[in-house]
Design a protein around this motif. Structure first.
Motif, short mmCIF file in Angstrom:
data_model
loop_
_atom_site.label_atom_id
_atom_site.label_comp_id
_atom_site.label_asym_id
_atom_site.label_seq_id
_atom_site.Cartn_x
_atom_site.Cartn_y
_atom_site.Cartn_z
N UNK A 159 28.13 24.85 70.52
CA UNK A 159 26.69 25.09 70.44
C UNK A 159 26.44 26.58 70.61
N UNK A 160 25.52 27.11 69.84
CA UNK A 160 25.22 28.54 69.92
C UNK A 160 24.14 28.77 70.97
N UNK A 161 24.53 29.41 72.07
CA UNK A 161 23.56 29.76 73.10
C UNK A 161 23.37 31.28 73.09
N UNK A 162 22.53 31.82 73.97
CA UNK A 162 22.26 33.25 73.87
C UNK A 162 23.50 34.13 73.99
N UNK A 163 24.46 33.73 74.81
CA UNK A 163 25.69 34.50 74.92
C UNK A 163 26.48 34.50 73.61
N UNK A 164 26.46 33.36 72.94
CA UNK A 164 27.13 33.27 71.65
C UNK A 164 26.48 34.22 70.65
N UNK A 165 25.17 34.31 70.71
CA UNK A 165 24.43 35.21 69.83
C UNK A 165 24.88 36.65 70.06
N UNK A 166 25.07 37.01 71.34
CA UNK A 166 25.53 38.37 71.66
C UNK A 166 26.89 38.64 71.02
#
Lengths: 418, 418
Positions: A159-166
């Motif tokens: 799942x893409x969470x905010x850390x993944x976005x970074x």
């Protein structure tokens, strides 16, 4: 005569649903649309991180060899030949006893192998002195120390969470492939149902399941089409479900799955030729939860009772949606807690009790959210978890250790373990 | 000379921010827009739930008095005078040894006080027999047993989750008042920053903080205006922050809060006349986190280091936003876990370590998410919690019990306890 149904254990029911939850496909989205989606490709480091040796502090970049022999009695002087802010690069190589003033995050100049922090210097006009020797590599963030080019950092299915976005931004994923979100159809059945804006009239209640499921879907970022409310009328309901099947990826109905005279969902599944995976689950609330499949599309027949409907969604619909999106951790996280009040009812079926967990005096305790009949609606608005009491158990006393499933958790777990 | 700053403890910093987070006001929204908002009014039962005595099963509604004396040897017969589906009401009162066929959820006919389940009867032509007496109230869901008219069910300040939506729908809240969502402004500062779509060039890195914060805000349903990226140039940055202040409710900047030559945020706050609440927090990562306030608007100066920026948002920005919306439980839930690997660094400051918690063999364990320097970006994409190691502690060994703060939890807690 009343139809007798054979209940299947909850884990079998979950497995049956998951076997029939098939991928909705993948699509490309821009990074700013990626939050909450599921990675259809792994994140692979496209370059080293950091991409160059850099300074982790504000200070002076030097060659360590020039600091040899420095001490309080033998301060070694350096002359400053330039300044490197973050984002800048040194214009010339560094020479003997020369230094660059360098800022946090800036690239080390060629030949420099050490950073002396401001606090470790005495500044002079045009330079500074130090009073201790430095080793090569001291105060340096090395190229690739965080991630090496080509390294697999995050697996597809996450799942893409905010850390993944970074992380995606770091590697320049201006767009990426993710699992497509399935589109849901919702139909609330029941002659007793009024719209939320309607005045109450004898014998009727307002439809709470429809808005609740829309919110449960919204929480997951899933778009839904509402097919409104339908009275318990076989032809009408069949036509609506048939239409919905042509327009959406899966259907959630509420009500009509029990064995009463107006419980038409079983007849609708039969008319449409859907395969019923199960129509009785050894759980409370929600034992009448029924799931069928037709042409690869799941039809979730949730109970019309609000608590049962809520639980049925979280246990069956939610992981199925996540699997359709390609998610590798679709289940609610589990943990244990100390039951904080007696729950005296026996549990012929696995019982899911809406509850609140809290951390008190070093331990997790679980407080049932009040009235827990399957038709209870007030308890539904409280709580952040479900207490799970296995089937075949008697009542539980305060102090017993019980399992919890966490509701509303961003990330899930890979295995169903209840 | 390097400016010396006095670090304040994390809890003091959180308190200072929360004292300056003021309500953004309230507004009326429709029920289908209510998910994720904060109740500005309590939910009070507008009527009893259930609103009438109703049948929890499919069966026959009878007067219990008529079942007196029934036994296997003395089966008592009833004649069925009508049928009540859910949503229907009986047309005539029930007489001696008379019954209505009644469905789950339907209103009991006048005078009936008991429901006999189908399974408890032997059906006959035009009626049925029973073989045991029933007590008044057996198998009846009583008017008001779930909630009484006028009862306070959910307090103002509660986050609206799907269960809350169900309760609101039950009572006909077609619209309701909620806390207004503040609008955020984001500015990423740093001459080293490239856009996500840019090719890497020497000395530069892509801006990961901006997209990450946008996702952190999106997770909370908060709208933001991006003021893009600005090079470390005082006049330009000041002008942007000044413009943003006139357009949004609070501002998040990343970078520029340290004590380097190009760390202009302190100067910007001074020029604008903002009051700096703190510019050093006794935490790692993120010790340079700075928060200022001007005309009642918060200016969050987060570190430019990705992990520090992430943590700063979760610790300070998130609860402040929730408080602006009126939320009474704005903090991340805490629990404890068994540390699953050694963490040997000493902790002069409170340390927040990105980690994953899992439930294994009956206990919660915490696995640090890898590389944990403040500039680490790969670990940011992993994990579902922050391990908290108090300041003044030495390294921790595997097996130690540590505190966790849960990330991405839908509901929070009322007290900051770290």
């Amino acid at each position: 005569m009343v139809e007798m149904r054979k209940p299947i254990p909850v884990d079998e029911a979950v497995r049956a649903v998951m076997e029939h939850a098939s991928s909705t496909g993948i699509e490309t989205v821009k990074l700013d649309e990626a939050y909450g989606r599921v990675l259809a490709e792994p994140i692979i480091a496209k370059h080293d991180v950091p991409p160059f040796d850099r300074s982790p502090y504000d200070g002076f970049a030097i060659r360590s060899v020039d600091s040899a022999g420095a001490s309080g009695n033998n301060r070694v002087p350096f002359s400053v030949i330039g300044e490197i802010g973050a984002g800048q690069v040194a214009q010339k190589p560094i020479g003997e006893k020369e230094a660059y003033r360098i800022m946090t995050g800036a690239q080390l100049p060629e030949d420099a192998d050490t950073v002396v922090m401001f606090e470790q210097t005495t500044e002079l006009d045009g330079g500074f002195t130090i009073r201790k020797p430095f080793e090569a590599g001291e105060n340096v963030s090395f190229k690739g120390e965080d991630a090496k080019e080509g390294e697999l950092l995050i697996e597809a299915g996450s799942l893409i969470h905010p850390g993944t976005v970074a992380l995606l931004a770091t590697f320049g994923y201006a767009q990426l492939t993710v699992g497509k979100r399935p589109v849901a159809g919702i139909l609330s059945t029941g002659t007793e149902l009024l719209d939320v804006a309607d005045e109450l009239v004898p014998g009727k209640i307002r439809n709470s399941n429809g808005p609740m499921i829309e919110a449960q879907l919204k929480r997951m970022g899933i778009e839904c089409r509402s097919y409104g409310m339908a009275a318990d009328e076989l032809d009408t309901c069949t036509a609506i479900v048939e239409q919905a099947l042509s327009e959406v990826d899966f259907i959630i109905t509420t009500g009509g799955v029990s064995v009463g005279d107006y419980d038409y969902l079983p007849a609708i599944y039969e008319r449409l030729g859907a395969t019923v995976l199960f129509n009785k689950v050894a759980m409370r609330p929600g034992s009448v939860t029924t799931v069928a499949v037709l042409n690869g599309k799941l039809l979730f027949g949730l109970s019309g009772n609000p608590s049962a409907c809520f639980t049925g969604f979280e246990l069956f619909v939610r992981p199925a949606i996540l699997k359709m999106m390609g998610c590798n951790a679709p289940y609610m996280p589990k943990m244990s807690a100390v039951l904080w009040e007696d729950f005296t009812k026996p549990n012929p079926f696995t019982r899911f009790i809406r509850a609140t967990w809290e951390f008190r005096d070093g331990k997790v305790i679980a407080l049932p959210a009040g009235f827990n009949k399957s038709n209870a609606v007030s308890s539904i608005a409280r709580g952040n978890c479900l207490i799970v009491l296995p089937s075949g158990t008697r009542g539980y006393e305060k102090g017993a250790v019980v399992d919890l499933l966490l509701i509303g958790s961003e990330t899930g777990v890979q295995e169903w373990t209840v």
